[in-house]
Design an enzyme around this catalytic site. Structure first.
Site, PDB file in Angstrom:
ATOM      1  CG  ASP A 204      -6.709   0.438  -2.344  1.00 31.53           C
ATOM      2  OD1 ASP A 204      -5.927   1.248  -3.067  1.00 31.53           O
ATOM      3  OD2 ASP A 204      -7.818   0.862  -1.709  1.00 31.53           O
ATOM      4  CG  ASP A 206      -8.279   2.925  -4.814  1.00 34.47           C
ATOM      5  OD1 ASP A 206      -9.323   2.663  -3.870  1.00 34.47           O
ATOM      6  OD2 ASP A 206      -7.398   3.288  -4.774  1.00 34.47           O
ATOM      7  CG  ASP A 332     -11.369   0.205  -1.783  1.00 33.09           C
ATOM      8  OD1 ASP A 332     -11.686  -0.745  -1.417  1.00 33.09           O
ATOM      9  OD2 ASP A 332     -10.480   1.114  -1.304  1.00 33.09           O
TER      10      ASP A 332
END
Ligand code: GTP
Ligand code: MN
Ligand code: MN
Length: 408
Positions: A204, A206, A332
């Protein structure tokens, strides 16, 4: 004349936060094996065993050269009997029978596939397996009820299991930066997580967001999310609000590792570029069946019933489409007030083991309690302020380790 081969044993301090661990790993075969054992333990909810294998792997990751003999490992910390047995077998035969049979086991494979769905943890996967569900098709054919995260996870399964590249992280950084500044001029955004540690890929992306004036960051997350939504960038988002000050234990008890910043777990819709480098967002959004809203019957429904639906209602939407000109990427977001920024930055840069070891060091060696919000010194009975990561390492009596050397 006698020739004795000199064995130089490695020497390594016992906490990962005392060591410099770059991405250059000379013992990948060994660390991959131990990481798999760790992963399997975590998937089986045996977290203690998981940490033990993670610590063993981390020790090998920071060695300056490949391990050739068991003698070199003498005196190294964190290598338990089980890890040593695995290492020995790999050094002697090239592989570990335990690891290989685990990799091939039906249970491991099923856990891997099911927890590969965003929103599905070890507990849920285990329950499904006990109910006879081993793969995505069986999940879709079942009558299992999925929450909103799991629906999105199943729908974008293929994309979310492709590693995110640095180029994609840069593209999304640019979009994020623009968005954040447009909703709050002067706000600052920092790439955190694996990409801050210099990784070239990740699962992902962040980001940490703050504003140099304390308090100005309040309400920022919902504005950023709305703005991203208005631009059609979000396929899914779940925002959890800040509960740090209002929690019953209050800021005086940073004992829990649970993070209480305002944060957002999202799935981003990133346009792929065509040959001329033009983004195809507009095109893609109009013509593709993955367009948010165009196929989701539950999306305007209210609360509980609208949030859940049968797995079977999600067709085979994770299949890569030939014409799909965008891809789903996990992103995120975390918002922190400037007064806690250094702690948030340190706490969200990782690696996960490095963070865990920092907290263990703080507690066991310094009688301090470190969280992503603050550092509390129990002996002095007060919080220690810091405006940079360097200051936090200094408070902890540790040599500063830059992000690129926190890859434990
Ligand atoms: P990849 O995403 O696989 O590249 O690795 P990563 O190191 O970026 O991992 P991840 O995105 O899962 O987490 C990034 C950092 O955030 C890690 O250091 C985690 O310890 C930290 N983190 C993740 N979730 C939480 C949380 O709920 N609370 C706190 N305090 N930290 C978290
Ligand atoms: Mn990450
Ligand atoms: Mn993350």
């Amino acid at each position: 004349q006698q020739i004795t081969e000199e064995v130089v044993a490695f020497s390594v301090p016992s906490y990962a936060c005392q060591r410099r661990t770059t991405l250059e790993n000379h013992n990948m075969v060994l660390t991959d094996a131990l990481s798999l054992l760790a992963e399997n333990a975590e998937l089986s909810e045996e977290d203690g065993r998981g940490v033990a294998f993670r610590r063993a792997a981390a020790v090998l990751k920071c060695l300056p050269e490949p391990v050739r003999s068991m003698a070199q490992l003498r005196g190294l910390p964190c290598l338990g009997d089980h890890s040593l047995r695995v290492i020995k077998e790999i050094l002697e035969t090239g592989a570990s029978s335990e690891v290989e049979s685990m990799r091939e086991s039906e249970r491991y494979k099923a856990l891997k596939v099911l927890t590969g769905i965003f929103g599905v943890g070890a507990k849920t996967a285990d329950r499904w397996i006990r109910e006879g569900i081993q793969d995505l098709q069986q999940l879709r054919d079942s009558e299992q009820t999925l929450n909103r995260a799991q629906q999105a996870g199943l729908e974008h399964y293929h994309d979310l299991n492709q590693l995110v590249t640095k180029a994609e992280a840069d593209a999304i950084s640019e979009i994020m930066e623009r968005t954040v500044i447009s909703v709050l001029p002067g706000a600052q955004m920092t790439l955190i997580g694996g990409f801050r540690r210099g990784k070239q890929t990740g699962h992902d992306i962040d980001f940490l967001i703050t504003h140099p004036e304390e308090g100005r960051e309040e309400g920022l997350m919902s504005k950023v999310v709305s703005c991203l939504e208005a631009q059609g960038f979000l396929l899914y988002q779940k925002t959890t609000r800040n509960s740090y000050l209002e929690s019953s234990s209050g800021p005086g008890r940073p004992s829990s590792n649970m993070d209480r910043f305002e944060r957002c777990f999202s799935i981003f819709k990133l346009a792929k570029e065509d040959k001329r480098g033009e983004t195809l967002m507009e095109d893609g959004a109009k013509t593709l069946n993955g367009d948010p809203g165009s196929h989701s019957p539950s999306s305007g429904q209210s609360q509980a019933s609208g949030d859940r639906k049968r797995a079977s209602e999600d067709g085979a939407k994770d299949k890569p489409s030939k014409h799909k000109r965008w891809r789903a990427v996990r992103v995120d977001l975390v918002v922190s007030p400037i007064s806690q920024f250094a702690f948030a930055l340190l706490g969200w840069t990782g690696s996960k083991l490095f963070e865990r070891e920092l907290r263990r060091w703080a507690g066991h060696e310094r009688s301090m309690s470190l969280s992503s919000h603050a550092l509390f010194d129990s002996k002095q009975g007060r919080y220690l302020r810091a405006t940079s990561e360097e200051e936090i390492f200094a408070h902890l009596g540790l040599e500063f380790i830059p992000p690129s050397e926190r890859n434990a």
